[in-house]
Write a protein that holds these residues in place. Sequence first.
Motif, PDB file in Angstrom:
ATOM      1  N   GLY A 393       0.807  -1.223   0.000  1.00  0.00           N
ATOM      2  CA  GLY A 393       0.000   0.000   0.000  1.00  0.00           C
ATOM      3  C   GLY A 393       0.834   1.264   0.000  1.00  0.00           C
ATOM      4  N   ASN A 425       0.218  -8.538  -1.318  1.00  0.00           N
ATOM      5  CA  ASN A 425      -0.972  -7.737  -1.616  1.00  0.00           C
ATOM      6  C   ASN A 425      -1.760  -7.548  -0.327  1.00  0.00           C
ATOM      7  OD1 ASN A 425      -3.374  -6.637  -2.486  1.00  0.00           O
ATOM      8  ND2 ASN A 425      -3.603  -8.010  -4.228  1.00  0.00           N
ATOM      9  N   ALA A 427      -4.498  -5.865   0.129  1.00  0.00           N
ATOM     10  CA  ALA A 427      -5.912  -5.529  -0.074  1.00  0.00           C
ATOM     11  C   ALA A 427      -6.776  -6.217   0.971  1.00  0.00           C
ATOM     12  CB  ALA A 427      -6.358  -5.938  -1.472  1.00  0.00           C
ATOM     13  N   GLY A 428      -7.601  -5.458   1.634  1.00  0.00           N
ATOM     14  CA  GLY A 428      -8.520  -6.013   2.623  1.00  0.00           C
ATOM     15  C   GLY A 428      -7.964  -6.060   4.031  1.00  0.00           C
ATOM     16  N   SER A 473     -13.198  -7.456  -1.097  1.00  0.00           N
ATOM     17  CA  SER A 473     -12.171  -6.479  -0.727  1.00  0.00           C
ATOM     18  C   SER A 473     -10.755  -6.953  -1.044  1.00  0.00           C
ATOM     19  CB  SER A 473     -12.270  -6.176   0.781  1.00  0.00           C
ATOM     20  OG  SER A 473     -13.541  -5.686   1.111  1.00  0.00           O
ATOM     21  N   GLY A 475      -9.395  -7.649  -3.967  1.00  0.00           N
ATOM     22  CA  GLY A 475      -8.804  -6.896  -5.073  1.00  0.00           C
ATOM     23  C   GLY A 475      -8.202  -7.719  -6.187  1.00  0.00           C
TER      24      GLY A 475
END
Length: 738
Positions: A393, A425, A427-428, A473, A475
């Motif tokens: 991120g 990753n 994501a979430g 979520s 992604g």
Amino acid sequence: MPDNKLQANKLTIIDIITSELSIKKWQTEAVIRLIDDNNTIPFIARYRKEATGNLNDEILRKFDERLKYLRNLWDRKDSVIESIEEQGKLDKELLEKIQNALTMVELEDIYRPYKQKKRTRAMIAVEKGLVPLSELILSRSENVDIYKEAKAFVDPSKEITDVDTAIKYASDIIAEKVSDDALIRQKVRNRTIKLSTVKSEVKKKIEDESKASVYEMYFDFSEHFQKIQPHQILALNRGEREKILNVKMDVPVDEIIESIVKDVLGRQSKNKVADEIIRSAIHDAYKRLIAPSIETELRNELTEKAEAGAISIFMKNLKQLLLMPPMEGKVVLGWDPAFRTGCKLSVVDPMGNVLDTTVIYPTAPQNKIEEARSVINKLVKKYNVDVISLGNGTASRESEQIIVDIIKSDEMKKINPNLAYVIVNEAGASVYSASSLGSLEFPNYDVGLRSSISIARRLQDPLSELVKIDPRSIGVGQYQHDINQKKLTESLETVVEDCVNSVGVDLNTASEALLCHISGINKTIAANIVSWREENGRFRNRKELLKVPKLGPKAFEQAAGFLRIRGGDEPLDMTGVHPESYKACKEIILRSGLDINDIKNGGIRGIAGLYKDKTENDKICEELSIGSLTFKDILEELEKPMRDPRMDMPKPVLRSDVLNIEDLKPGMVLKATIRNVIDFGAFADIGVHQDGLIHISELSDKFIRHPMEVVKVGDIVDVKVLDVNIQKKRIALTMKGI
């Protein structure tokens, strides 16, 4: 629904599914029985292979979905029949048409003339008594003077002031009659599909200019209805919703109207006045009644197909992500990067237990790099950290450079020369950390630290960690926020269920979030299993599951085979052998002369090699009352009782150096990890903060219809840099010619 009608419908449904899925009729009947008996798809796929003829979970999911659709269709048919029957208008021909309808669209077309509608122009005309005049016009009789006959219908008290008004009302009846003709509507629909294009243009006035650039390629766009791609449809829909694009279907109106005229009038009659009135009514029917509804139907159909395609891609990507191999036996430092609020760190042991947490501030605006370096060195030394799991991120690029500098430092080479990092990753992670589940699991940590724990754990065991997050979520989809959320959620839940059950879980360590995806176990039962463990200690055998509140015989039957117990009272509880087959399994081991306790030491090696004679095996199966497929599965489980299908997947790429987008040059060949697969290509991580795009045309030297024919999420591939746009942060890659 009466029993006789249900039986007739059921047989018809069986025939349809048998044909569509290219399976045997007995297989269809068996699967319907199993589904109706509340068996889950994972259970049927794994433990009822003989009953289904070894249908896999993918076919069974399609079967279940189609069965639900057809049963809803059949229920709707019954409602339609009942409604028309009450009107006294149901005849044998109409009943046959309804019974033969195979889609909701077809059924609703048939029902349209009989459906209660809002007050229409035709209804008003009927109330005014203009039906006889409309029928007279439609008769097209040679000797009838329409205008002369229409005088009889002039009645100022009914607001029919003259002949033209009477003919106008009669035309309204004719127009609705044409519009309600199921055959005409079907032909118009087919011609529209064949002849129309979907067009879009930018609105003259845009409310939010900042969003407009995303849709530049659709500012003057045109594509044939049958050739438009799913991702284009979803993009057009979003652009239309955001009031940036005007989207319409460009239809050859005159050509379609003439085709209706030909269908209705056939050859020209000698009553030219009647023909002209009917022709005018057809124009009105098409433009006012048929075209708007057909266009809406077809736009909806395009959207449904696009959504189905997007959901399918999301499902396949999610499956690959969930089944990525765990990094076992490693102490992991989870790094949740950030600027102002600092980078959150968590150290977790190989079992996922949190050993330590802290916050460092090596990034802007604090830039406390030396302090961060000291903290990392101490953590790595104290806990023997093997790998750093870095979230991708905000501030990950800056954090990555700091991590690489630490790894390369002389001090770290003395502490752990093998320390590496993986970009994960994330994501979430923030969704999970702020959720009630995150609060329940880690009540003593703030939101940021929970995220770093999640980032560390999803490297250790992606499946166990990712099931805690709403799949939407994660992604790995495309336009997931533009898709029917109910359908998306339901579809993704089936993927999670299939993945969890294909891997199986340790009954004594699995979280509530993981357990609730096991066949036959809901959230309540999962919570009860965890509570039972806390109160009574470890499960010693699968039978103890029956002591768990609300876990009855049916839930036990569905769940038991997917729940593993290490070091328990029953060696077979470590395997995927279902308790219903224990007796047969033990007899097989006894006949082999091998020791059942070898299961605890990694498996009964060589047992499968003792049963190579098919004739002898068939005899054994008959004696033990088991099927040949079950027999084969038992042998495989005894050989490798704790085999994890995820271990066949590509391992995460460990890194020790950083690559910046400025370092990239066309022609460079790099290792890449596929992060996401979409309709027009795949996004790949090449160790740079930005993922590169491998366009579908650059995935293979051969023609492919979809990127998934070549790559899937998690694949490790060789790529070559085609082009780098530093300003727009875009990287074009190719897999061709390497």
